[in-house]
Design a protein around this motif. Structure first.
Motif, PDB file in Angstrom:
ATOM      1  N   ASN A   6      34.387 -85.076  72.136  1.00 27.40           N
ATOM      2  CA  ASN A   6      34.121 -86.501  71.894  1.00 27.40           C
ATOM      3  C   ASN A   6      32.745 -86.923  72.411  1.00 27.40           C
ATOM      4  N   MET A   7      31.869 -85.922  72.685  1.00 29.82           N
ATOM      5  CA  MET A   7      30.475 -86.105  73.071  1.00 29.82           C
ATOM      6  C   MET A   7      30.274 -86.652  74.486  1.00 29.82           C
ATOM      7  N   LEU A  19      30.971 -77.762  75.191  1.00 25.65           N
ATOM      8  CA  LEU A  19      30.047 -76.907  74.448  1.00 25.65           C
ATOM      9  C   LEU A  19      28.624 -77.415  74.631  1.00 25.65           C
ATOM     10  N   PRO A  20      27.633 -76.521  74.523  1.00 27.42           N
ATOM     11  CA  PRO A  20      26.257 -77.028  74.470  1.00 27.42           C
ATOM     12  C   PRO A  20      26.070 -77.823  73.182  1.00 27.42           C
ATOM     13  N   ILE A  21      25.171 -78.786  73.181  1.00 29.26           N
ATOM     14  CA  ILE A  21      24.968 -79.628  71.999  1.00 29.26           C
ATOM     15  C   ILE A  21      24.596 -78.794  70.781  1.00 29.26           C
ATOM     16  N   ILE A  24      27.537 -77.984  68.512  1.00 28.82           N
ATOM     17  CA  ILE A  24      28.276 -79.078  67.876  1.00 28.82           C
ATOM     18  C   ILE A  24      27.653 -79.334  66.516  1.00 28.82           C
ATOM     19  N   ASP A  25      28.427 -79.092  65.457  1.00 31.28           N
ATOM     20  CA  ASP A  25      27.896 -79.199  64.101  1.00 31.28           C
ATOM     21  C   ASP A  25      27.531 -80.628  63.724  1.00 31.28           C
ATOM     22  N   ILE A  78      16.648 -78.609  69.892  1.00 35.13           N
ATOM     23  CA  ILE A  78      16.198 -77.457  69.116  1.00 35.13           C
ATOM     24  C   ILE A  78      17.177 -77.270  67.964  1.00 35.13           C
ATOM     25  N   ILE A  79      16.634 -77.187  66.764  1.00 33.61           N
ATOM     26  CA  ILE A  79      17.471 -77.003  65.577  1.00 33.61           C
ATOM     27  C   ILE A  79      17.261 -75.581  65.081  1.00 33.61           C
ATOM     28  N   LYS A  80      18.353 -74.812  65.035  1.00 38.18           N
ATOM     29  CA  LYS A  80      18.284 -73.420  64.574  1.00 38.18           C
ATOM     30  C   LYS A  80      19.012 -73.289  63.253  1.00 38.18           C
ATOM     31  N   THR A  81      18.352 -72.606  62.326  1.00 38.37           N
ATOM     32  CA  THR A  81      18.999 -72.203  61.085  1.00 38.37           C
ATOM     33  C   THR A  81      18.902 -70.683  61.027  1.00 38.37           C
TER      34      THR A  81
END
Length: 178
Positions: A6-7, A19-21, A24-25, A78-81
């Motif tokens: 629930n953040m 969880l690390p942010i 979280i999808d 950081i955004i990972k794809t």
């Protein structure tokens, strides 16, 4: 830093379901609660910026109350794809400017961080960026905000005159000044 589903953010003593942010999808964005009495100082600090928790002089609990009432949002730092990594703060995509470290904040052995904007504070996979999404702050502008009524010393006046002339002539000038 870790979050529960629930953040709710946790800095220490992570609950087992946290969880690390980065894991979280979909980060929820609660609707704006117009009856919530938001902190005007927090609004003025955050408006138009993306800051880290450690950049804010407010408790994590107060910041999270603003999130729950729709006044701030959390974003992944950081955004990972599959094909690339991007820093959400500075936009860095240069893979050589990312590094990893064993992170005490999230407990991961390899947490990626951005070296390009590290002078503004370390943005890593587990670091949320916080921004204001509530109403704009009220700003009162003075009549002529760029007018100054003081006087310059003779050396300052000379430098000012030279800068003005260089601008008119569209040339370059290096000014060493305080």
């Amino acid at each position: 830093m870790r979050f529960t589903p629930n953040m709710t953010p946790y800095i220490n003593d992570f609950p087992p379901e946290s969880l690390p942010i980065s894991s979280i999808d979909n980060i929820p964005e609660p609707p704006l609660n117009e009856n919530y009495s938001y902190n005007i100082e927090l609004q003025q600090i955050l408006y138009g910026k993306q800051l880290l928790f450690e950049n804010l002089p407010h408790s994590i609990e107060e910041i999270h109350q603003h999130f729950e009432n729709g006044y701030i949002s959390y974003r992944k730092g950081i955004i990972k794809t599959k094909s690339k990594t991007v820093c959400a703060r500075c936009g860095n995509q240069e893979q050589s400017l990312f590094a990893h470290f064993p992170c005490a904040r999230c407990g991961e052995e390899e947490c990626i961080y951005c070296r390009k904007c590290i002078m503004m504070g370390k943005v890593s996979e587990c670091t949320p960026l916080i921004d204001w999404c509530g109403p704009e702050p009220d700003c009162e502008l003075t009549q002529h905000p760029l007018e100054w009524q003081g006087t310059l010393l003779p050396a300052q006046q000379h430098a000012s005159d030279q800068v003005r002339q260089i601008i008119i002539e569209n040339r370059e000038l290096l000014v060493w000044a305080v």
